[in-house]
Design a protein around this motif. Structure first.
Motif, PDB file in Angstrom:
ATOM      1  N   ILE A   1      74.400  -3.533 -12.869  1.00  0.00           N
ATOM      2  CA  ILE A   1      75.140  -3.869 -14.091  1.00  0.00           C
ATOM      3  C   ILE A   1      74.583  -3.048 -15.251  1.00  0.00           C
ATOM      4  O   ILE A   1      73.374  -3.012 -15.464  1.00  0.00           O
ATOM      5  CB  ILE A   1      75.004  -5.372 -14.405  1.00  0.00           C
ATOM      6  N   LEU A   2      75.486  -2.398 -15.987  1.00  0.00           N
ATOM      7  CA  LEU A   2      75.075  -1.624 -17.153  1.00  0.00           C
ATOM      8  C   LEU A   2      75.484  -2.376 -18.415  1.00  0.00           C
ATOM      9  O   LEU A   2      76.352  -3.252 -18.379  1.00  0.00           O
ATOM     10  CB  LEU A   2      75.747  -0.251 -17.137  1.00  0.00           C
ATOM     11  N   GLU A   3      74.898  -2.012 -19.563  1.00  0.00           N
ATOM     12  CA  GLU A   3      75.278  -2.649 -20.825  1.00  0.00           C
ATOM     13  C   GLU A   3      76.765  -2.491 -21.097  1.00  0.00           C
ATOM     14  O   GLU A   3      77.428  -3.397 -21.607  1.00  0.00           O
ATOM     15  CB  GLU A   3      74.496  -2.038 -21.978  1.00  0.00           C
ATOM     16  N   THR A   4      77.298  -1.330 -20.735  1.00  0.00           N
ATOM     17  CA  THR A   4      78.719  -1.052 -20.998  1.00  0.00           C
ATOM     18  C   THR A   4      79.656  -1.913 -20.152  1.00  0.00           C
ATOM     19  O   THR A   4      80.863  -1.905 -20.377  1.00  0.00           O
ATOM     20  CB  THR A   4      79.012   0.435 -20.727  1.00  0.00           C
ATOM     21  N   ASP A   5      79.107  -2.626 -19.185  1.00  0.00           N
ATOM     22  CA  ASP A   5      79.936  -3.516 -18.363  1.00  0.00           C
ATOM     23  C   ASP A   5      80.183  -4.863 -19.032  1.00  0.00           C
ATOM     24  O   ASP A   5      80.835  -5.732 -18.436  1.00  0.00           O
ATOM     25  CB  ASP A   5      79.239  -3.795 -17.015  1.00  0.00           C
ATOM     26  N   ALA A   6      79.668  -5.067 -20.227  1.00  0.00           N
ATOM     27  CA  ALA A   6      79.693  -6.414 -20.827  1.00  0.00           C
ATOM     28  C   ALA A   6      81.087  -7.034 -20.832  1.00  0.00           C
ATOM     29  O   ALA A   6      81.270  -8.207 -20.467  1.00  0.00           O
ATOM     30  CB  ALA A   6      79.121  -6.361 -22.247  1.00  0.00           C
ATOM     31  N   GLY A   7      82.105  -6.258 -21.222  1.00  0.00           N
ATOM     32  CA  GLY A   7      83.460  -6.805 -21.261  1.00  0.00           C
ATOM     33  C   GLY A   7      83.982  -7.094 -19.866  1.00  0.00           C
ATOM     34  O   GLY A   7      84.548  -8.168 -19.608  1.00  0.00           O
ATOM     35  N   ALA A   8      83.816  -6.139 -18.962  1.00  0.00           N
ATOM     36  CA  ALA A   8      84.303  -6.308 -17.594  1.00  0.00           C
ATOM     37  C   ALA A   8      83.657  -7.518 -16.926  1.00  0.00           C
ATOM     38  O   ALA A   8      84.315  -8.299 -16.235  1.00  0.00           O
ATOM     39  CB  ALA A   8      84.023  -5.039 -16.790  1.00  0.00           C
ATOM     40  N   ILE A   9      82.366  -7.693 -17.174  1.00  0.00           N
ATOM     41  CA  ILE A   9      81.660  -8.795 -16.526  1.00  0.00           C
ATOM     42  C   ILE A   9      82.087 -10.131 -17.129  1.00  0.00           C
ATOM     43  O   ILE A   9      82.233 -11.127 -16.412  1.00  0.00           O
ATOM     44  CB  ILE A   9      80.119  -8.590 -16.657  1.00  0.00           C
ATOM     45  N   ARG A  10      82.358 -10.144 -18.428  1.00  0.00           N
ATOM     46  CA  ARG A  10      82.824 -11.399 -19.008  1.00  0.00           C
ATOM     47  C   ARG A  10      84.184 -11.780 -18.402  1.00  0.00           C
ATOM     48  O   ARG A  10      84.449 -12.947 -18.100  1.00  0.00           O
ATOM     49  CB  ARG A  10      82.928 -11.309 -20.538  1.00  0.00           C
ATOM     50  N   ALA A  11      85.045 -10.796 -18.177  1.00  0.00           N
ATOM     51  CA  ALA A  11      86.344 -11.061 -17.561  1.00  0.00           C
ATOM     52  C   ALA A  11      86.165 -11.544 -16.111  1.00  0.00           C
ATOM     53  O   ALA A  11      86.812 -12.498 -15.669  1.00  0.00           O
ATOM     54  CB  ALA A  11      87.212  -9.810 -17.597  1.00  0.00           C
TER      55      ALA A  11
END
Lengths: 339, 339, 339
Positions: B309-319
């Motif tokens: 998991i990268l920081e830039t995944d924050a939105g994708a992971i929340r979804a």
């Protein structure tokens, strides 16, 4: 889905499909088998997989009624016995190919995948009418379970929809009377009688203008799925034996290729026109419909998919029930043997 | 992988995909469904498998808002009730086709695969912007799980690599600031703000030579995967509403076709050039990458494959987390119903 | 079927298959791997699936010995460490690509899928003869389990049947004497000596009319399936070192691609004629036979299919038994580690 009834005669091929002195390889009931034409006019049927390294024996040579493996040269006779080895010493007696009883009857090869001791040739259903002049015998593969093809053939009302362009029918089938009977041979007949209906387009030139006819469509079924269709037409008010054209009988014999595909053996007049019509009906109309039904079913059993049952399904359902009884009887027998 | 959340609105098709008075067949959430265009301007959605013998009703005829099976002629209305039989007597009342609620909104058909009593049209996310002139609405299928497509869209940094040729980007996205917010409608926004960066190639002619711009890429997500992308550009130091070009909003709406493939609904300007660019980006760049990821995953669940998991995944992971909560809630509801 | 022995050297590719400073993607033991050619002349081998979103790293770029993911730009070095991120801040240390030891030897890349601490380069079997002038090294994929290919090569009597057209053999192999020996390196040799037989067609011009020759075919096997074939021919009655033509040695190295397909690495003289003959033998003769055997086996284990064993299988069976012992030893080790 693959629990085939084994103690039954199934059709493997038309005789002309096996070259004289040659072999045909075909997948039947989920396995590859070869049918070999022998010098005495009979046939042999061996698993098309050498017992040594599983390669197809049918890619080898048939010489003096012995089938030679293309890989390492072992030779097998009609009984599956290894009778030839290229190496010094006797052929290895422990190497045996599996076989099934196979019989030529009515221009067709019939095999018995169950207990060979029960393979009574008198149980082969009568398709004597097949052996007549002017007919071409054909074969195709349908991507659907063989009982979906049985459903199709045991309910001919579908010709008013699926084959309406091919057969020029006129709705008179809906005025028909269905009867489902089991005869003394065990055959199930799905009979459709239409009385005092307008003549179908193909017969119109042969009857007086506006005259009514009686028509009948009788489908005979033997387990597992060997069917024969009789079509007749007489002027209304005359005896049925006073027919407008001679009664026609055609084979519709189905054999499982796999649990989701079926061999379809049929015949038609040996003209280009009849061949084209038959291919249109079977390949362009029936096949896609049955294939779509199979895809919709997927790996589910037919009954698990909870099909709606209509009155017109009476013949098809009686045939399905017969197959279920046979399957259960074999399962019970096997369980007993296991004890 | 096929445990879809059922109590949600999913997009089935653009309205123009269903011919007036005609039908469209489409695989949605692993099953074939048909969407029929009715005479009152509304739509019906039936399982594309006749309850009698499982053949596709969409291959039949739609006449007077009744769908007639191509095989044996049963007719079904929008409620799935069998209202027509070609045989004498009333249609068989026990034969019913499955249906789902379907609503036309924002030029799209939305269906609700869950409990019909919960199908509140107000829950359809707002895609009002779709209905504007000069746009072409399109559809393609991507061979990957729908959440892999969500990942793609909720992390737009990939345009610097995957779409570098198509979009002429210049690395300024790496100077951006990401924020992930959930609004009062429950939508998750993955926002990317780039301040005082060089103008992208396509906008350069519109800004003074060497002048800096603020750019923003805001992706809005509604469950299960209905997304909208807002792109804006203003001169640095001006108000954001003083934009170089009008803010653009485009739909990116994803619906599972199967557990390993997805429908992708998008739009673009109705020019040949825009169509070619969109196809290049989606079909030649995104699709092969997502398909390769799916093949690499195989039948494993995403989390079982232990993704980094990268920081830039924050939105994708929340979804993804939202979808997991919804799945669990439905599973708990079903377990309770079962008690 | 997919329980590969892991603590062994397997061949991944010929060196010329990997472009200088480039990458090759290949499925090996059921997984995609990339082989990268580095600036110091060595190679790296990484799982061809980015640890972030599983896309193929081989579709990215190799720059300064760092492999950059085509999707979001992460860069990995030969150890699988993430050494580059396009975003501010250090690369994410927890993101690691899987690697395997890989060594160039004898013009081939060898990899070790097991415990890297056991990857002793001295265990690579000796294929020093491969590196000679005038030879072309080739690769093809066979749709069969690698041990079916081993069977093929460890019993060359099949050349009398399968390759009878290609090699012009004359039955003299059946007069041969087989011996199976294990040498001090652990290699299993399946040796075939034919004494005082007629010269094969290709050698006839080189021996006196009607003179007899001694011929030998020696196949050397190392686990898992790295084979070398020595072919020799001398006049009967002379010393074996007084050969009609120099002894020929060729590699036949097999690596599982999946549980039902295999890489086949071989060489032949760098002439068009030799290439055509090799392709005929491997692609038209061996491949279809092995593929048919695999299809016949289906998903069954070889032994579960109860193959008949012939005397000529002695070498093949000894190799299969060795692989079984190695598999069991690894399974036992793993069980112990688990305790």
């Amino acid at each position: 889905m693959a629990d085939y009834v084994r103690n039954l005669w199934y059709m493997a091929a038309w005789d002309h499909e096996i070259p004289d002195g040659g072999m045909l390889s075909r997948t039947l009931l989920g396995e590859k088998w070869l049918i070999a034409s022998l010098s005495d006019g009979t046939y042999a049927m061996l698993a098309d997989s050498c017992p040594h390294r599983f390669v197809p024996l049918s890619k080898g040579k048939l010489e003096a009624d012995v089938i030679h493996c293309p890989y390492h040269g072992l030779g097998f006779d009609r009984t599956g016995t290894c009778v030839h080895s290229p190496f010094p010493g006797p052929p290895p007696a422990h190497v045996r190919a599996r076989t099934m009883p196979v019989i030529l009857r009515h221009r067709a090869l019939w095999f018995w995948p169950g207990d060979p001791n029960k393979a009574d040739a008198r149980l082969i259903p009568d398709f004597g009418f097949v052996d007549r002049d002017g007919m071409q015998r054909s074969h195709l593969v349908i991507q659907g379970h063989y009982e979906l093809v049985t459903d199709n053939l045991m309910d001919l009302t579908h010709i008013e929809f699926l084959h309406v362009e091919s057969f020029g029918v006129n709705g008179s089938i809906f005025a028909g009377r269905q009867s489902v009977v089991t005869d003394e041979s065990g055959a199930i007949w799905n009979n459709w009688d239409m009385e005092a209906v307008p003549a179908p387009a193909w017969a119109a030139p042969m009857v007086a203008d506006g005259a009514r006819v009686d028509q009948w469509l009788y489908m005979r079924w033997h387990a597992p799925a060997a069917m024969a269709l009789t079509v007749g037409l007489s002027r209304t008010g005359t005896e049925r034996r006073d027919m407008v054209v001679p009664e026609m009988v055609n084979p519709h014999i189905i054999t499982p290729e796999t649990s989701t595909s079926s061999h379809y053996f049929y015949d038609h007049e040996a003209t280009r026109e009849a061949e084209v019509l038959a291919r249109k009906v079977f390949i362009e109309e029936d096949e896609p419909m049955i294939e779509a039904a199979q895809q919709s079913l997927g790996t589910r059993d037919f009954w698990d998919a909870r099909p709606a049952i209509l009155e017109t399904d009476a013949g098809a359902i009686r045939a399905r029930r017969r197959m279920m009884q046979l399957r259960r009887a074999e399962a019970a027998d096997e369980a007993q043997v296991g004890n």
